[in-house]
Design an enzyme around this catalytic site. Sequence first.
Site, mmCIF file in Angstrom:
data_model
loop_
_atom_site.group_PDB
_atom_site.id
_atom_site.type_symbol
_atom_site.label_atom_id
_atom_site.label_comp_id
_atom_site.label_asym_id
_atom_site.label_seq_id
_atom_site.Cartn_x
_atom_site.Cartn_y
_atom_site.Cartn_z
ATOM 1 N N ARG A 27 3.996 5.242 -1.061
ATOM 2 C CA ARG A 27 4.442 4.797 -2.383
ATOM 3 C C ARG A 27 3.307 4.120 -3.159
ATOM 4 O O ARG A 27 3.187 4.298 -4.380
ATOM 5 C CB ARG A 27 5.608 3.822 -2.237
ATOM 6 C CG ARG A 27 6.944 4.493 -2.024
ATOM 7 C CD ARG A 27 7.559 4.874 -3.344
ATOM 8 N NE ARG A 27 8.810 5.580 -3.168
ATOM 9 C CZ ARG A 27 9.553 6.035 -4.151
ATOM 10 N NH1 ARG A 27 9.136 5.881 -5.404
ATOM 11 N NH2 ARG A 27 10.666 6.679 -3.928
ATOM 12 N N HIS A 80 1.091 6.806 -4.407
ATOM 13 C CA HIS A 80 1.780 7.517 -5.488
ATOM 14 C C HIS A 80 1.697 6.747 -6.794
ATOM 15 O O HIS A 80 1.524 7.338 -7.870
ATOM 16 C CB HIS A 80 3.245 7.736 -5.088
ATOM 17 C CG HIS A 80 4.049 8.476 -6.099
ATOM 18 N ND1 HIS A 80 4.956 7.845 -6.921
ATOM 19 C CD2 HIS A 80 4.098 9.790 -6.425
ATOM 20 C CE1 HIS A 80 5.524 8.741 -7.708
ATOM 21 N NE2 HIS A 80 5.030 9.933 -7.432
ATOM 22 N N SER A 139 5.171 15.509 -4.727
ATOM 23 C CA SER A 139 4.175 14.437 -4.812
ATOM 24 C C SER A 139 3.970 13.786 -3.448
ATOM 25 O O SER A 139 2.837 13.604 -2.995
ATOM 26 C CB SER A 139 4.622 13.382 -5.829
ATOM 27 O OG SER A 139 4.660 13.909 -7.131
#
Length: 209
Positions: free
Chosen positions: A39, A42, A16
């Site tokens: 992050r 994500h 990812s």
Amino acid sequence: MPYHYEMNGAAIYAESFATIRREANLARFDPDEEPIAVRMIHATGLVGLEEHIRFSPGFAATARAALGAGAPILCDARMVSEGITRTRLPAQNEVICTLQADGIPDLAREMGNTRSAAALELWRPHLAGALVAIGNAPTALFHLLNMLEDPDCPRPAAIIGCPVGFVGARESKDALWADQPVPCCIVEGRLGGSAITVAAINAIASRQE
């Protein structure tokens, strides 16, 4: 089984983050900022979010140092406070959300404001040197900025200001970015939310991906 898929959690995370780094335009972020941006992307599954993420100079280092020194994390909503991975926190930092504290509905009526804004009045004893995380309510961010207009109000170390929505979200973040009373992070416009805010905190708490 008719469906075949990756079952290794660590491999899923690694791929990812690798995908984000291949597809997103991360060049303008410095080494302290880039893991936070990754992050946040994500958390939303949205490559392109990086175009709306803004870090003021020194934000990442300041926020990380505050957590390392044991600063509390002040959250506007339980969706933020409950999403923080406690095991990532470097100093068993206290995570505080006062939204459901006794007396908040009465205080909100007295102030003529939302409960989210009124709850910030209970932050005052904890505010000095804290990491503030506002991921839900624009009224909370506006009220914080009004509080910080008072020179006697304690100053947090840094602010993550990512409220989401169609009324006041853009304006509250624009106000934070224009004023920058302390180092801050925002997501421009209507975008934002608890997941993005939590992702930023967890990334600040642990740089390793």
